[in-house]
Write a protein that holds these residues in place. Sequence first.
Motif, mmCIF file in Angstrom:
data_model
loop_
_atom_site.group_PDB
_atom_site.id
_atom_site.type_symbol
_atom_site.label_atom_id
_atom_site.label_comp_id
_atom_site.label_asym_id
_atom_site.label_seq_id
_atom_site.Cartn_x
_atom_site.Cartn_y
_atom_site.Cartn_z
ATOM 1 N N LYS A 1 0.853 -1.183 0.000
ATOM 2 C CA LYS A 1 0.000 0.000 0.000
ATOM 3 C C LYS A 1 0.889 1.233 0.000
ATOM 4 N N ILE A 2 0.553 2.182 -0.862
ATOM 5 C CA ILE A 2 1.259 3.455 -0.922
ATOM 6 C C ILE A 2 0.252 4.573 -0.674
ATOM 7 N N VAL A 3 0.574 5.436 0.278
ATOM 8 C CA VAL A 3 -0.246 6.622 0.553
ATOM 9 C C VAL A 3 0.588 7.831 0.153
ATOM 10 N N THR A 4 0.135 8.562 -0.827
ATOM 11 C CA THR A 4 0.919 9.666 -1.363
ATOM 12 C C THR A 4 0.881 10.880 -0.437
ATOM 13 N N PRO A 5 1.875 11.752 -0.559
ATOM 14 C CA PRO A 5 1.766 13.075 0.057
ATOM 15 C C PRO A 5 0.821 13.915 -0.802
ATOM 16 N N HIS A 6 0.712 15.196 -0.535
ATOM 17 C CA HIS A 6 -0.113 16.060 -1.373
ATOM 18 C C HIS A 6 0.413 15.989 -2.810
ATOM 19 N N ALA A 7 -0.497 15.767 -3.745
ATOM 20 C CA ALA A 7 -0.127 15.559 -5.147
ATOM 21 C C ALA A 7 -1.213 16.125 -6.039
ATOM 22 N N ASN A 8 -0.917 16.226 -7.335
ATOM 23 C CA ASN A 8 -1.907 16.665 -8.312
ATOM 24 C C ASN A 8 -2.502 15.455 -9.017
ATOM 25 N N PHE A 9 -3.757 15.574 -9.429
ATOM 26 C CA PHE A 9 -4.451 14.506 -10.140
ATOM 27 C C PHE A 9 -4.677 14.924 -11.588
ATOM 28 N N ARG A 10 -4.481 13.977 -12.515
ATOM 29 C CA ARG A 10 -4.631 14.270 -13.932
ATOM 30 C C ARG A 10 -5.341 13.116 -14.630
ATOM 31 N N TYR A 11 -6.126 13.454 -15.669
ATOM 32 C CA TYR A 11 -6.885 12.450 -16.438
ATOM 33 C C TYR A 11 -7.717 11.569 -15.497
ATOM 34 N N SER A 12 -8.479 12.224 -14.627
ATOM 35 C CA SER A 12 -9.114 11.519 -13.509
ATOM 36 C C SER A 12 -10.502 10.973 -13.840
ATOM 37 N N TYR A 13 -10.661 9.676 -13.634
ATOM 38 C CA TYR A 13 -11.958 9.002 -13.756
ATOM 39 C C TYR A 13 -12.155 8.175 -12.484
ATOM 40 N N TYR A 14 -12.445 8.842 -11.389
ATOM 41 C CA TYR A 14 -12.542 8.151 -10.103
ATOM 42 C C TYR A 14 -13.975 8.054 -9.584
ATOM 43 N N VAL A 15 -14.882 8.844 -10.140
ATOM 44 C CA VAL A 15 -16.286 8.786 -9.728
ATOM 45 C C VAL A 15 -17.065 7.886 -10.681
ATOM 46 N N THR A 16 -17.002 8.208 -11.958
ATOM 47 C CA THR A 16 -17.599 7.365 -13.009
ATOM 48 C C THR A 16 -16.459 6.772 -13.822
ATOM 49 N N PRO A 17 -16.393 5.459 -13.957
ATOM 50 C CA PRO A 17 -15.273 4.847 -14.694
ATOM 51 C C PRO A 17 -15.282 5.226 -16.162
ATOM 52 N N THR B 1 -6.021 20.434 -9.157
ATOM 53 C CA THR B 1 -6.565 19.888 -7.917
ATOM 54 C C THR B 1 -5.464 19.179 -7.136
ATOM 55 N N VAL B 2 -5.449 19.404 -5.829
ATOM 56 C CA VAL B 2 -4.448 18.792 -4.955
ATOM 57 C C VAL B 2 -5.138 17.850 -3.976
ATOM 58 N N GLY B 3 -4.561 16.676 -3.794
ATOM 59 C CA GLY B 3 -5.134 15.731 -2.850
ATOM 60 C C GLY B 3 -4.139 14.641 -2.504
ATOM 61 N N GLN B 4 -4.619 13.641 -1.804
ATOM 62 C CA GLN B 4 -3.809 12.470 -1.477
ATOM 63 C C GLN B 4 -4.552 11.228 -1.921
ATOM 64 N N MET B 5 -3.791 10.206 -2.293
ATOM 65 C CA MET B 5 -4.390 8.945 -2.721
ATOM 66 C C MET B 5 -3.746 7.783 -2.008
ATOM 67 N N SER B 6 -4.571 6.822 -1.648
ATOM 68 C CA SER B 6 -4.106 5.530 -1.154
ATOM 69 C C SER B 6 -4.278 4.544 -2.294
ATOM 70 N N MET B 7 -3.200 3.834 -2.611
ATOM 71 C CA MET B 7 -3.259 2.875 -3.714
ATOM 72 C C MET B 7 -2.632 1.550 -3.294
ATOM 73 N N LYS B 8 -3.057 0.486 -3.935
ATOM 74 C CA LYS B 8 -2.462 -0.826 -3.709
ATOM 75 C C LYS B 8 -1.767 -1.267 -4.984
ATOM 76 N N CYS B 9 -0.531 -1.735 -4.841
ATOM 77 C CA CYS B 9 0.267 -2.147 -5.987
ATOM 78 C C CYS B 9 0.681 -3.605 -5.831
ATOM 79 N N GLN B 10 0.644 -4.367 -6.903
ATOM 80 C CA GLN B 10 1.049 -5.771 -6.873
ATOM 81 C C GLN B 10 1.465 -6.227 -8.266
ATOM 82 N N GLY B 11 2.143 -7.349 -8.313
ATOM 83 C CA GLY B 11 2.611 -7.879 -9.573
ATOM 84 C C GLY B 11 1.516 -8.597 -10.339
ATOM 85 N N TYR B 12 1.707 -8.714 -11.639
ATOM 86 C CA TYR B 12 0.803 -9.500 -12.468
ATOM 87 C C TYR B 12 1.625 -10.293 -13.478
#
Length: 218
Positions: free
Chosen positions: A11-27, A157-168
């Motif tokens: 799990k990675i929790v970012t510091p304050h960052a910018n979001f770009r090309y965002s489709y987080y509400v409607t895929p 827009t500035v915010g923080q994101m929690s993401m999960k990363c794994q291999g495939y």
Amino acid sequence: MEKTPKSETIKIVTPHANFRYSYYVTPDEYKGIKKYKGEVLIKKGVMMKDEMGRDVDAVEHIVEQLEGLLDRWKTALKEAYPNRTFTLTKNKFGEPSFPWSFEDDNLVIKVSKKAGGIKQNGDVWTNPPVTFWANEDPLRLMTDEEKKDYEKISPETVGQMSMKCQGYDAGANGVGIRCQPIQIVVRKFVPWTGSGGNDFEVEATSQEEKATTTAADF
């Protein structure tokens, strides 16, 4: 019969960052596949706390985490399939593809997860949407109605994101790691007034995040 290794998940929790090309509400939908996706831009020189509570350079720390995950995943695959030759997933230019890159003074992380799909047996499955937290003290889960305000957001827009990363392991299409958006808290909201975000290519993966959110990561 060889046992397919299961990738480690970090799990990675970012510091304050910018979001770009965002489709987080409607895929976003492309060729019938719906995905929550976007890019997170972290400026070089920004500091963050590591797992031990120490102040570290955010870009260096996150890249170290991602590179370490990829190295451990390649090692696990080679140990499981010693006679198999592995190649990294390639982008449209034929170069090895990673979920992170550098652009000017920013680390850019591509995040993506499928909204759902159909299993081989015909059953329909869905992924939980990205969770939004209101920028309050204490943090509060946003309602679906509140999330609609973030349907289109500016790269300012500035915010923080929690993401999960794994291999495939995509077989002939290569191996690699991918990062999925899990939670977002918007610290400074700037509405998008343009014509919409540009699409970008995200390599297909066979495993998707199934966790539900119970507490804030911020």
